[in-house]
Motif scaffolding. Structure first.
Motif, mmCIF file in Angstrom:
data_model
loop_
_atom_site.group_PDB
_atom_site.id
_atom_site.type_symbol
_atom_site.label_atom_id
_atom_site.label_comp_id
_atom_site.label_asym_id
_atom_site.label_seq_id
_atom_site.Cartn_x
_atom_site.Cartn_y
_atom_site.Cartn_z
ATOM 1 N N LYS A 128 0.833 -1.216 0.000
ATOM 2 C CA LYS A 128 0.000 0.000 0.000
ATOM 3 C C LYS A 128 0.864 1.261 0.000
ATOM 4 O O LYS A 128 0.686 2.153 -0.833
ATOM 5 C CB LYS A 128 -0.919 -0.021 1.222
ATOM 6 C CG LYS A 128 -1.774 1.199 1.393
ATOM 7 C CD LYS A 128 -2.594 1.073 2.673
ATOM 8 C CE LYS A 128 -3.211 2.384 3.077
ATOM 9 N NZ LYS A 128 -3.864 2.299 4.392
ATOM 10 N N VAL A 129 1.805 1.328 0.933
ATOM 11 C CA VAL A 129 2.646 2.521 1.046
ATOM 12 C C VAL A 129 3.573 2.636 -0.167
ATOM 13 O O VAL A 129 3.762 3.732 -0.705
ATOM 14 C CB VAL A 129 3.468 2.489 2.363
ATOM 15 C CG1 VAL A 129 4.510 3.587 2.394
ATOM 16 C CG2 VAL A 129 2.530 2.619 3.558
ATOM 17 N N GLY A 130 4.127 1.518 -0.604
ATOM 18 C CA GLY A 130 5.015 1.533 -1.766
ATOM 19 C C GLY A 130 4.319 2.057 -3.008
ATOM 20 O O GLY A 130 4.852 2.903 -3.734
ATOM 21 N N LYS A 131 3.106 1.564 -3.249
ATOM 22 C CA LYS A 131 2.348 2.035 -4.420
ATOM 23 C C LYS A 131 1.954 3.494 -4.273
ATOM 24 O O LYS A 131 2.008 4.258 -5.232
ATOM 25 C CB LYS A 131 1.104 1.161 -4.625
ATOM 26 C CG LYS A 131 1.428 -0.185 -5.206
ATOM 27 C CD LYS A 131 0.189 -1.010 -5.438
ATOM 28 C CE LYS A 131 0.588 -2.378 -5.967
ATOM 29 N NZ LYS A 131 -0.558 -3.229 -6.224
ATOM 30 N N ALA A 132 1.557 3.890 -3.072
ATOM 31 C CA ALA A 132 1.153 5.283 -2.846
ATOM 32 C C ALA A 132 2.318 6.248 -3.083
ATOM 33 O O ALA A 132 2.115 7.370 -3.543
ATOM 34 C CB ALA A 132 0.620 5.450 -1.422
#
Length: 166
Positions: free
Chosen positions: A132-136
């Motif tokens: 989630k954080v990586g994609k965001a």
């Protein structure tokens, strides 16, 4: 003909340069070991495992004391009882040793299984948060710090902690 070769060479160079720019992926890293070790749910799981381990240890000690007491008693009485009784006692001691060994092995297996059952959902939660954080943040790859020889890039550990709520 020379112009065609020059034009073709220039085209290939331009395409090569654009492929090189597109091929560079955004990469970050995260310290999964730090996340799992400081995760409140993992700390609770460790306490539960320590309690269970203490229970197994206490039972193991009781069984070991029983073994020691029987050995002591049987050694003291060995000269005064017959061979049949001594043979029966030897079999009894061997059975007790097997029971103690089986108990210890089963306790270790149970602790490992319990730990795996507790850690798997936590690791799944961490992986989901990393994704989630990586994609965001626009990263194509997020690597575990423990697997890297050189980590000279963005560290997402703090962002993942924030996303997980600790």
């Amino acid at each position: 003909m020379k112009r065609l070769k020059s034009l073709l060479l220039a085209t290939v160079l331009c395409l090569g340069a654009s492929f090189t720019m597109n091929a560079q992926a955004k990469v970050a890293h995260v310290d999964v070991n730090e996340l799992i070790s400081k995760m409140p749910a993992m700390l609770d799981a460790q306490k539960q495992l320590e309690k269970l381990s203490g229970t197994y240890d206490a039972e193991y000690k009781t069984m070991a004391e029983e073994y020691q007491n029987k050995i002591k008693k049987y050694d003291q009485e060995a000269a005064t009882v017959g061979d049949a009784v001594n043979a029966t006692r030897q079999t009894e001691v061997q059975d007790l040793v097997k029971r103690i060994t089986d108990y210890r092995d089963n306790a270790q297996k149970e602790l490992q299984k319990k730990e795996a059952d507790m850690v798997k959902p936590l690791m799944d939660k961490i992986k989901a948060s990393i994704a989630k954080v990586g994609k965001a943040k626009g990263y194509q790859y997020v690597l575990n710090l423990a697997d890297l020889l050189l980590a000279d890039g963005p560290d997402l550990t703090a962002d993942i902690k924030k996303d997980l709520g600790f």
